[in-house]
Each structure stands twice: as C-alpha cells, then as structure tokens.
Design an enzyme around this catalytic site. Structure first.
Site, PDB file in Angstrom:
ATOM      1  N   GLU A   1      39.433  -1.435 -43.503  1.00  0.00           N
ATOM      2  CA  GLU A   1      40.672  -2.256 -44.285  1.00  0.00           C
ATOM      3  C   GLU A   1      40.237  -3.451 -44.824  1.00  0.00           C
ATOM      4  OE1 GLU A   1      41.879   0.071 -40.256  1.00  0.00           O
ATOM      5  OE2 GLU A   1      40.152  -0.970 -41.332  1.00  0.00           O
TER       6      GLU A   1
ATOM      7  N   CYS B   1      42.932  -0.811 -36.200  1.00  0.00           N
ATOM      8  CA  CYS B   1      43.028  -1.876 -34.739  1.00  0.00           C
ATOM      9  C   CYS B   1      44.160  -2.880 -34.639  1.00  0.00           C
ATOM     10  CB  CYS B   1      41.566  -2.095 -34.630  1.00  0.00           C
ATOM     11  SG  CYS B   1      41.153  -3.325 -35.657  1.00  0.00           S
TER      12      CYS B   1
ATOM     13  N   ARG C   1      17.803  13.354 -33.641  1.00  0.00           N
ATOM     14  CA  ARG C   1      17.835  12.540 -32.700  1.00  0.00           C
ATOM     15  C   ARG C   1      18.797  11.251 -32.913  1.00  0.00           C
ATOM     16  NH1 ARG C   1      11.627  12.725 -30.561  1.00  0.00           N
ATOM     17  NH2 ARG C   1      11.957  14.637 -29.083  1.00  0.00           N
TER      18      ARG C   1
ATOM     19  N   THR D   1       8.967  17.826 -18.383  1.00  0.00           N
ATOM     20  CA  THR D   1       8.623  17.624 -19.727  1.00  0.00           C
ATOM     21  C   THR D   1       8.041  16.280 -20.247  1.00  0.00           C
ATOM     22  OG1 THR D   1      10.626  18.911 -20.212  1.00  0.00           O
ATOM     23  CG2 THR D   1       9.935  17.530 -21.958  1.00  0.00           C
TER      24      THR D   1
END
Length: 357
Positions: A51, A76, A184, A196
């Site tokens: 804005e 906001c 990612r 892993t």
C-alpha cells in the site's frame, strides 16, 4: 473493471516471490476515474508494504484524494518494521479500499478494516478472494491452524521402493533433482531423519533464490549425528540446522541448534517448529519419517517424484514402518507432470480424507 484492477494487484504481488520471508505476498493498485495511477507490491522482507509502495509511486499526490485502493490483503494497523498501512491510506486521502482477503494474522485480523471504516473510508471485501488467498497458502494455513503447512516429498521407483537398504540411491534424473532444489526455496524448513543424513550426507540447500535459505531440520532421537562432524550439515553454515534429540551436545558449530526432549513425537516437533515461526515444512523423509507424519495426521500435501526404474528385493518401501496399516486415505487436487524422464505427482489431503476399509 474492478476485477481487472484486483487481478493487476495479484499479479504485482507475485513480484515478491521468495523474498518476503514470513511476511505475505501483497499487491496494491490505486485507481482514479477508472484509470490506474499507481501500483505497488511488498517486494522484500522489512521493506515497504504494498500500500505504501503504491502511494509513494504515485507521481501526482493530488490524484490520491478520492481514489480507490485495490489490495490483495487487509492493510495492517500495527507498528512493525514498517508503520501501519492504514495510517498511510488515511493520510493520502484515499476514500475507498477494496480488499481481496482479510488477514488471518491476529496482529491484523479485521483491525485494519475496522480502523479504515471508522475513518469514514468505504471498505469492500472479497473481490477475487480465492485467487488472492492462493498467493499465500502457507501463511494462511499457519495462522488458521497454528502449525506449518506440511508437504511429504518422496522419490520412488515404479515398484514402490525409495532406496537400497543401507545405501544411498539416486532414483530420479537431473531435471527432477534440479526442480527439487528449486522447490526447497519455497519452504521455510526442510526435514529429514538421521538415517538419511548419515547415508546421503546432504547439504539440504536450495538454489539460493529465496531471501533466506530454508532451515535444515533433522530428527536424531539417539544423537547419532553428534559424532559425525564431517557431515555437510555441520560443515556447511549457509543455513541454520535444527537437531531434535534426546540429549544435548556441546561445542557444535554456531549455526546448529539442538532441541532436547526425552520423548520427541511428531506432534511435539511440529509444535516446536510452529513456536519458532516456521510456516511451511518440506519433509524429505525417509520412509519411517513420512509414515510417522502420516499416522499423526500432520501433513497437507503429498509430493512424489516417480522414476522409471525398478529396485526389487528388500529395497526400502515408500512410507513404511512396523505399525499395522488399516486406513485408506483419499486425496484431492491431483496433478501430474513429466519432468525429464520422471513424473511429478502431487495431491492434497481432503478435509476428511481417511476412511476405514
């Protein structure tokens, strides 16, 4: 005409992709006499909100008086890194604000709308709401459900296997691997298990296209990684690492944090990540980790890269564990696309996806 103005605001919002961090993508367009006089977007975390950016971009400030502001998310009304957008709107002399979506963040949550209305500004809500909400699916989910949006991502062979036992196994081709690295960067955290981490020794980094790299999360209940300081998770400090373990460890690199609990569960891990402000989580596995999230009901989307290969034998199955499985889960919004020689399949969890046989 009004839909065209809001569609333009939505398009502007996308210019901030991967740069706003925990803040949402927001676009704004100012219109006077059915003509666009200024545009703005939230382009970077900590920078001007959409804005205010649009108001500053208006070359003739006199035109702002009596103008209409089209904005994708409720302005906001609190002081953060930037001053309240509502005050900038009032000071500019704008007399009407069209909001696509009200903000689910409790810091805003209707306060911006109410303040503007008290100042005599006409406020309309809901124009192209669904398209505006699609800009910030993870932000919306986080504030509506109090936890990150969780994607379970896997790479699998045609016979349902993800790896040879005890051995790093690359299934997909180069194009699929490149796409995963790009994906990612759309998430604030990436999660794997200790197995892993030990077998693959991944860096868990993206392509560095996001303002801040995703936090690397490892579930290491027994603390198996602490004696493996040669792992990239320890030697590469380009992104923070969160280790969830039953025990603590001293003299770790500065980018590594350890969260201790004698009985970590998926629920506890997700709750802790929510407390850390993580809005989106990309769970890369392995199979037991995926099954634990699945069983806990803490997932929102399943993402599969299907490779035209076979493993057979005792190779690890996708999303498997020793628990007895009795539940059939139906998915929605299924999409399929070819990526090089592989296939990318994504599907979302339904509101009530689980039915008994």
């Amino acid at each position: 005409m009004e839909e065209q103005f809001m569609a333009l605001a939505i398009a502007k919002a996308k210019e901030g992709r991967r740069q706003t961090y925990t803040n949402p993508l927001v676009g704004a367009v100012i219109v006077k006499d059915n003509q666009v006089i200024a545009e703005g977007a939230h382009l970077k975390y900590g920078g001007y909100h959409a804005e205010r950016q649009a108001i500053i971009a208006c070359q003739n400030t006199e035109q702002l008086k009596g103008a209409t502001l089209y904005v994708t998310l409720e302005p906001c009304h609190h002081q953060g890194k930037q001053p309240p957008c509502t005050e900038s709107i009032v000071q500019a002399g704008i007399t009407r604000v069209v909001i696509a979506q009200l903000d689910p963040n409790p810091l805003v949550a209707g306060k911006g709308r109410r303040f503007l209305e008290k100042q005599g500004i006409k406020v309309d809500v809901g124009l192209l709401k669904e398209k505006a909400e699609a800009l910030n699916p993870y932000y919306n989910h986080f504030y509506r459900h109090g936890r990150p949006y969780i994607v379970l991502k896997s790479a699998m062979s045609l016979d349902g296997k993800i790896a040879f036992k005890g051995k790093r196994t690359a299934l997909t081709g180069q194009k699929a691997r490149e796409l995963v690295h790009q994906e990612r960067d759309d998430y604030q955290a990436i999660l794997i298990g200790s197995e892993t981490a030990l077998l693959d020794n991944p860096s868990l980094l993206g392509t560095k296209s996001s303002l801040l790299p995703p936090i690397r999360v490892v579930l290491d209940r027994r603390g198996r990684l602490f004696s493996q300081r040669q792992l990239q998770l320890f030697t590469n400090d380009e992104a923070p690492v969160y280790l969830f373990s039953q025990r603590s460890e001293e003299d770790l690199p500065a980018h590594v944090s350890v969260f201790c609990d004698p009985d970590w569960t998926v629920d506890k891990v997700v709750k802790k990540l929510a407390e850390e402000g993580i809005q989106s989580l990309y769970v890369e596995g392995g199979s037991r980790i995926h099954d634990a999230f699945y069983e806990a009901g803490l997932w929102d989307e399943y993402l599969l890269y299907l490779a035209p290969v076979l493993l057979g034998g005792n190779a690890l199955g996708s999303m498997s564990s020793s628990r007895r499985s009795q539940r059939l889960t139906y998915l929605s919004d299924v999409s399929l696309e070819q990526v090089g020689e592989d296939w990318r399949i994504s599907a979302k969890r339904k509101e009530d996806p689980c039915l008994q046989d």
